[in-house]
Design a protein around this motif. Structure first.
Motif, PDB file in Angstrom:
ATOM      1  N   THR A 154       0.837  -1.203   0.000  1.00  0.00           N
ATOM      2  CA  THR A 154       0.000   0.000   0.000  1.00  0.00           C
ATOM      3  C   THR A 154       0.872   1.254   0.000  1.00  0.00           C
TER       4      THR A 154
ATOM      5  N   GLN B  46      -7.603   0.281  -0.668  1.00  0.00           N
ATOM      6  CA  GLN B  46      -7.853  -0.908   0.133  1.00  0.00           C
ATOM      7  C   GLN B  46      -9.043  -0.706   1.068  1.00  0.00           C
TER       8      GLN B  46
ATOM      9  N   ASP C  71      -5.469  -1.513  -5.058  1.00  0.00           N
ATOM     10  CA  ASP C  71      -4.944  -2.120  -3.826  1.00  0.00           C
ATOM     11  C   ASP C  71      -5.911  -3.204  -3.353  1.00  0.00           C
TER      12      ASP C  71
HETATM   13 MG   LIG Z   1      -2.021  -2.929   1.960  1.00  0.00          MG
END
Ligand SMILES: [Mg+2]
Ligand SMILES: Nc1ncnc2c1ncn2[C@@H]1O[C@H](COP(=O)(O)OP(=O)(O)OP(=O)(O)O)[C@@H](O)[C@H]1O
Length: 218
Positions: free
Chosen positions: A48, A88, A164
């Motif tokens: 990330t 995410q 992500d």
């Molecule tokens: Mg991550």
């Protein structure tokens, strides 16, 4: 940075430090247009963080990031308009409808509201959730939200798409669908980078990189 492949997203000697730790350590990598590149690695390895630096949300502590030769860091954490993200944590607005969440990505780029809504509708259909357009995001399941987030990232036809964990909440069928659409984005010439733990998704990508403790292992 030396001029690299035309339209590529490049990181050269990138490190990122936060809270006294080095989260990315001297990462050099080139993400090419027309390809889907997988970025895998254990939880906490820096996937990330890498996408955030590559997309211009974070400033590299050392090194350079550039898309088509232009720096990704613009001084304030605002990404370049060429970049779209599937975050995410989705980054959707809970009180807006699914359609509005997709539509705002276009309105932010100057598309008129009526046209933006129509294109948003078509994009939801592409991810098989056309029937959920009027539903408020806070009333959707995790997997449904994830597909709204994918639709929002794809709707503007961005040149760089950074996703992500876009399939973490999805069943087999929806995972295949998302992979197909990421492939379609690459086929029209976009740079597509996918951080994922999903081995099938990794296998389906054109190129694979692994990150371990902030270093690119391969
Ligand atoms: Mg991550
Ligand atoms: N702002 C921050 N300040 C300090 N540490 C951070 C910060 N953001 C992330 N970290 C730490 O950096 C490391 C890398 O985090 P990152 O979110 O990039 O991992 P990841 O590979 O995406 O993990 P996951 O697979 O769980 O999503 C982790 O140890 C995390 O705790």
């Amino acid at each position: 940075m030396s001029p690299g492949a035309a339209g590529a997203l490049e990181l050269a000697g990138v490190s990122y430090d936060a809270a006294g730790r080095t989260l990315l350590n001297d990462v050099t990598v080139c993400f090419r247009p027309g390809e889907v590149t997988a970025l895998s690695g254990p939880s906490g390895s820096g996937k990330t963080t890498l996408l955030s630096v590559a997309g211009g949300l974070l400033e590299p502590t050392r090194g350079l990031t550039a898309y088509a030769g232009r720096p990704m860091w613009r001084g304030n954490g605002d990404p370049r308009p060429e970049v779209a993200f599937v975050l995410q944590v989705y980054g959707l607005v809970p009180i807006l409808s699914a359609r509005e969440n997709v539509s705002i990505a276009l309105r932010a780029r100057g598309v008129a509201p009526g046209e933006a809504d129509e294109r948003a509708e078509a994009e939801l259909a592409r991810f098989h959730i056309a029937d959920l357009g009027d539903r408020q995001v806070e009333e959707l399941s995790g997997g449904q939200m994830q597909r709204v987030a994918c639709a929002r990232a794809c709707v503007a036809g961005a040149e760089v798409l950074l996703a992500d964990e876009p399939t973490s909440e999805l069943d087999q069928v929806s995972r295949g669908l998302v992979m197909e659409q990421l492939r379609a984005e690459a086929d029209r010439g976009a740079v597509v980078v996918v951080a994922t733990h999903d081995l099938e998704l990794v296998e389906a990508c054109d190129r694979q990189h692994v990150i371990d403790e902030g270093r690119l292992a391969r």
